[in-house]
Scaffold this motif. Structure first.
Motif, PDB file in Angstrom:
ATOM      1  N   THR A  20       0.833  -1.213   0.000  1.00 60.48           N
ATOM      2  CA  THR A  20       0.000   0.000   0.000  1.00 60.48           C
ATOM      3  C   THR A  20       0.867   1.263   0.000  1.00 60.48           C
ATOM      4  O   THR A  20       0.429   2.315  -0.472  1.00 60.48           O
ATOM      5  N   LEU A  21       2.105   1.163   0.505  1.00 60.12           N
ATOM      6  CA  LEU A  21       2.973   2.348   0.515  1.00 60.12           C
ATOM      7  C   LEU A  21       3.440   2.724  -0.886  1.00 60.12           C
ATOM      8  O   LEU A  21       3.857   3.860  -1.124  1.00 60.12           O
ATOM      9  N   LEU A  22       3.349   1.776  -1.814  1.00 62.43           N
ATOM     10  CA  LEU A  22       3.743   2.105  -3.189  1.00 62.43           C
ATOM     11  C   LEU A  22       2.818   3.162  -3.783  1.00 62.43           C
ATOM     12  O   LEU A  22       3.212   3.921  -4.664  1.00 62.43           O
ATOM     13  N   ARG A  23       1.604   3.196  -3.296  1.00 60.97           N
ATOM     14  CA  ARG A  23       0.674   4.230  -3.751  1.00 60.97           C
ATOM     15  C   ARG A  23       1.165   5.617  -3.311  1.00 60.97           C
ATOM     16  O   ARG A  23       1.069   6.591  -4.064  1.00 60.97           O
ATOM     17  N   GLU A  24       1.678   5.674  -2.097  1.00 57.57           N
ATOM     18  CA  GLU A  24       2.223   6.950  -1.603  1.00 57.57           C
ATOM     19  C   GLU A  24       3.477   7.342  -2.379  1.00 57.57           C
ATOM     20  O   GLU A  24       3.692   8.519  -2.670  1.00 57.57           O
ATOM     21  N   LEU A  25       4.290   6.344  -2.675  1.00 55.11           N
ATOM     22  CA  LEU A  25       5.489   6.620  -3.468  1.00 55.11           C
ATOM     23  C   LEU A  25       5.103   7.190  -4.824  1.00 55.11           C
ATOM     24  O   LEU A  25       5.646   8.202  -5.285  1.00 55.11           O
ATOM     25  N   ALA A  26       4.131   6.538  -5.485  1.00 53.68           N
ATOM     26  CA  ALA A  26       3.704   6.983  -6.814  1.00 53.68           C
ATOM     27  C   ALA A  26       3.117   8.393  -6.759  1.00 53.68           C
ATOM     28  O   ALA A  26       3.368   9.214  -7.636  1.00 53.68           O
ATOM     29  N   ALA A  27       2.356   8.674  -5.698  1.00 52.13           N
ATOM     30  CA  ALA A  27       1.748  10.001  -5.571  1.00 52.13           C
ATOM     31  C   ALA A  27       2.812  11.074  -5.316  1.00 52.13           C
ATOM     32  O   ALA A  27       2.717  12.193  -5.822  1.00 52.13           O
ATOM     33  N   ALA A  28       3.827  10.739  -4.540  1.00 51.81           N
ATOM     34  CA  ALA A  28       4.832  11.734  -4.165  1.00 51.81           C
ATOM     35  C   ALA A  28       5.815  12.025  -5.296  1.00 51.81           C
ATOM     36  O   ALA A  28       6.253  13.164  -5.461  1.00 51.81           O
ATOM     37  N   LEU A  29       6.170  11.001  -6.052  1.00 52.16           N
ATOM     38  CA  LEU A  29       7.259  11.159  -7.034  1.00 52.16           C
ATOM     39  C   LEU A  29       6.783  11.093  -8.482  1.00 52.16           C
ATOM     40  O   LEU A  29       7.509  11.499  -9.384  1.00 52.16           O
ATOM     41  N   ASP A  30       5.594  10.540  -8.700  1.00 53.62           N
ATOM     42  CA  ASP A  30       5.053  10.371 -10.051  1.00 53.62           C
ATOM     43  C   ASP A  30       6.089   9.756 -11.005  1.00 53.62           C
ATOM     44  O   ASP A  30       6.314  10.268 -12.107  1.00 53.62           O
ATOM     45  N   PRO A  31       6.711   8.666 -10.587  1.00 48.49           N
ATOM     46  CA  PRO A  31       7.752   8.078 -11.437  1.00 48.49           C
ATOM     47  C   PRO A  31       7.161   7.284 -12.598  1.00 48.49           C
ATOM     48  O   PRO A  31       6.042   6.763 -12.508  1.00 48.49           O
ATOM     49  N   ASP A  32       7.913   7.208 -13.689  1.00 51.50           N
ATOM     50  CA  ASP A  32       7.520   6.362 -14.811  1.00 51.50           C
ATOM     51  C   ASP A  32       7.942   4.915 -14.583  1.00 51.50           C
ATOM     52  O   ASP A  32       7.346   4.001 -15.130  1.00 51.50           O
ATOM     53  N   VAL A  33       8.997   4.762 -13.784  1.00 52.00           N
ATOM     54  CA  VAL A  33       9.520   3.435 -13.488  1.00 52.00           C
ATOM     55  C   VAL A  33       9.839   3.366 -11.997  1.00 52.00           C
ATOM     56  O   VAL A  33      10.398   4.319 -11.433  1.00 52.00           O
ATOM     57  N   ILE A  34       9.476   2.258 -11.361  1.00 49.03           N
ATOM     58  CA  ILE A  34       9.805   2.023  -9.955  1.00 49.03           C
ATOM     59  C   ILE A  34      10.632   0.746  -9.868  1.00 49.03           C
ATOM     60  O   ILE A  34      10.158  -0.323 -10.269  1.00 49.03           O
ATOM     61  N   CYS A  35      11.844   0.881  -9.333  1.00 44.23           N
ATOM     62  CA  CYS A  35      12.712  -0.280  -9.148  1.00 44.23           C
ATOM     63  C   CYS A  35      12.764  -0.606  -7.663  1.00 44.23           C
ATOM     64  O   CYS A  35      13.028   0.276  -6.838  1.00 44.23           O
ATOM     65  N   LEU A  36      12.501  -1.855  -7.324  1.00 36.81           N
ATOM     66  CA  LEU A  36      12.402  -2.269  -5.928  1.00 36.81           C
ATOM     67  C   LEU A  36      13.473  -3.298  -5.594  1.00 36.81           C
ATOM     68  O   LEU A  36      13.900  -4.075  -6.454  1.00 36.81           O
ATOM     69  N   GLN A  37      13.867  -3.282  -4.307  1.00 31.65           N
ATOM     70  CA  GLN A  37      14.793  -4.295  -3.800  1.00 31.65           C
ATOM     71  C   GLN A  37      14.258  -4.845  -2.475  1.00 31.65           C
ATOM     72  O   GLN A  37      13.446  -4.216  -1.815  1.00 31.65           O
ATOM     73  N   GLU A  38      14.768  -6.001  -2.112  1.00 32.89           N
ATOM     74  CA  GLU A  38      14.319  -6.727  -0.923  1.00 32.89           C
ATOM     75  C   GLU A  38      12.807  -6.948  -0.934  1.00 32.89           C
ATOM     76  O   GLU A  38      12.119  -6.667   0.050  1.00 32.89           O
ATOM     77  N   THR A  39      12.321  -7.447  -2.055  1.00 29.49           N
ATOM     78  CA  THR A  39      10.893  -7.743  -2.157  1.00 29.49           C
ATOM     79  C   THR A  39      10.501  -8.921  -1.261  1.00 29.49           C
ATOM     80  O   THR A  39       9.346  -9.012  -0.833  1.00 29.49           O
ATOM     81  N   LYS A  40      11.433  -9.814  -1.009  1.00 34.85           N
ATOM     82  CA  LYS A  40      11.215 -10.947  -0.099  1.00 34.85           C
ATOM     83  C   LYS A  40       9.985 -11.765  -0.462  1.00 34.85           C
ATOM     84  O   LYS A  40       9.265 -12.220   0.431  1.00 34.85           O
ATOM     85  N   VAL A  41       9.761 -11.919  -1.751  1.00 33.43           N
ATOM     86  CA  VAL A  41       8.614 -12.733  -2.176  1.00 33.43           C
ATOM     87  C   VAL A  41       9.042 -13.657  -3.320  1.00 33.43           C
ATOM     88  O   VAL A  41       9.613 -13.214  -4.314  1.00 33.43           O
ATOM     89  N   PRO A  42       8.772 -14.970  -3.168  1.00 35.36           N
ATOM     90  CA  PRO A  42       9.059 -15.885  -4.270  1.00 35.36           C
ATOM     91  C   PRO A  42       8.159 -15.575  -5.457  1.00 35.36           C
ATOM     92  O   PRO A  42       7.036 -15.092  -5.289  1.00 35.36           O
ATOM     93  N   ASP A  43       8.663 -15.845  -6.657  1.00 35.74           N
ATOM     94  CA  ASP A  43       7.928 -15.485  -7.874  1.00 35.74           C
ATOM     95  C   ASP A  43       6.500 -16.034  -7.880  1.00 35.74           C
ATOM     96  O   ASP A  43       5.570 -15.361  -8.332  1.00 35.74           O
ATOM     97  N   GLU A  44       6.316 -17.250  -7.387  1.00 29.67           N
ATOM     98  CA  GLU A  44       4.981 -17.863  -7.447  1.00 29.67           C
ATOM     99  C   GLU A  44       4.001 -17.185  -6.491  1.00 29.67           C
ATOM    100  O   GLU A  44       2.792 -17.356  -6.614  1.00 29.67           O
ATOM    101  N   LEU A  45       4.512 -16.408  -5.526  1.00 30.83           N
ATOM    102  CA  LEU A  45       3.624 -15.696  -4.604  1.00 30.83           C
ATOM    103  C   LEU A  45       3.559 -14.198  -4.899  1.00 30.83           C
ATOM    104  O   LEU A  45       2.909 -13.445  -4.169  1.00 30.83           O
ATOM    105  N   PHE A  46       4.206 -13.761  -5.966  1.00 27.41           N
ATOM    106  CA  PHE A  46       4.211 -12.334  -6.300  1.00 27.41           C
ATOM    107  C   PHE A  46       2.793 -11.878  -6.655  1.00 27.41           C
ATOM    108  O   PHE A  46       2.097 -12.535  -7.426  1.00 27.41           O
ATOM    109  N   PRO A  47       2.338 -10.754  -6.095  1.00 26.46           N
ATOM    110  CA  PRO A  47       0.996 -10.241  -6.429  1.00 26.46           C
ATOM    111  C   PRO A  47       0.987  -9.659  -7.842  1.00 26.46           C
ATOM    112  O   PRO A  47       1.167  -8.458  -8.033  1.00 26.46           O
ATOM    113  N   ALA A  48       0.735 -10.527  -8.789  1.00 27.61           N
ATOM    114  CA  ALA A  48       0.952 -10.185 -10.195  1.00 27.61           C
ATOM    115  C   ALA A  48       0.054  -9.053 -10.694  1.00 27.61           C
ATOM    116  O   ALA A  48       0.385  -8.365 -11.655  1.00 27.61           O
TER     117      ALA A  48
END
Length: 269
Positions: A20-48
DNA sequence: ATGGTTGAGCGTCAA
């Protein structure tokens, strides 16, 4: 008439917990691309479905159980690049590279999560420190071997504060993993394979600049023992396109926030 | 000298 492109990077420290904090990030910075690290989620559990719901219909991710993990959300089409090696042969999901459909032509974008390196700055006593030094030596050599490197951006949690004014106390931190000479020299050698520090381009030393404050402080803002661990680099040919940088310090106060804050660079392409 | 906090996932390990 050049078009703007904003690229943000954030160590989110668990994507599922802080979606949910990604919404705040998008609102604050209006980025075209967001690069994330330490997602700590296996691909099969990623909220696609999450990237598109945030307004980023193009996305790629590389994760594993428990640790590490990187992801890229984009408004513009991306194509995952599979040309980079498996750094240190560990298969540990610390790097994702894409070709980004940018104004004026494609940009090669690399999202890195460099190993933190443990506590003891001695590669014999602490293999994690050796892994960190080996990792940045490998990335340095790989970029150095790329002839004609251009229109390329490197971002991420590089887990090293390379400059004196990237830490709250230079002398004290010379012996602390993240600011030891082998790390800072190694990181700057990697940077010198063709990159400009896009954030320091706008905010040179001696101004202090941090992107991370430990959770282990009663009042992070009052003690202000920060380090600049998160970076955006662009190849030399993009220097003229740099327009501004933002370190979103207010994000350190978000409810249940990460210990890192987002960093964003705007280019006019 | 060591503590301090957080997340994943259920032991502690990693940061």
């Amino acid at each position: 008439m050049p078009a703007s492109l904003r690229i943000a990077t954030w160590n989110i420290n668990s994507l599922r917990l802080r979606l949910t904090l990604l919404r705040e990030l998008a609102a604050a910075l209006d980025p075209d691309v967001i690069c994330l690290q330490e997602t700590k989620v296996p691909d099969e559990l990623f909220p696609a479905e999450a990237p598109a719901a945030l307004g980023y219909p193009h996305a790629a991710w590389r994760g594993m159980k428990g640790y590490n993990g990187v992801a890229i959300f984009s408004r513009r089409p991306i194509v995952t690049l599979e040309t980079a090696p498996d750094w240190c042969g560990k298969g540990d999901c610390r790097h994702l590279a894409v070709t980004l459909d940018a104004p004026g032509g494609p940009i090669e974008l690399h999202d890195f999560y460099v190993p933190a390196g443990g506590d003891v700055p001695d590669r014999d006593a602490n293999p994690k420190y050796g892994h960190k030094l080996d990792f940045i030596a490998e990335t340095r050599a790989w970029f150095a071997a790329r002839s004609g490197l251009a229109r390329t951006v490197v971002v991420g949690d590089l887990n090293i504060a390379p400059l004196e004014f990237d830490v709250w106390n230079h002398k004290q931190l010379l012996g602390v993993v993240s600011h030891t000479p082998p790390e800072t020299e190694g990181l700057l050698a990697w940077q010198r394979t063709g990159f400009v520090d896009a954030v320091r381009h706008f905010t040179p030393e001696p101004e202090r600049l941090y992107t991370w404050w430990s959770y282990r402080n009663r009042d992070w803002r009052a003690s202000d023992r920060g380090r600049r661990l998160d970076h955006v680099w662009v190849t030399d040919d993009l220097t003229g396109a740099l327009r501004r940088q933002r370190v979103l310090k207010e994000a350190r106060d978000w409810v249940q926030g990460s210990d890192h804050v987002p960093v964003c660079v705007e280019l006019a392409l």
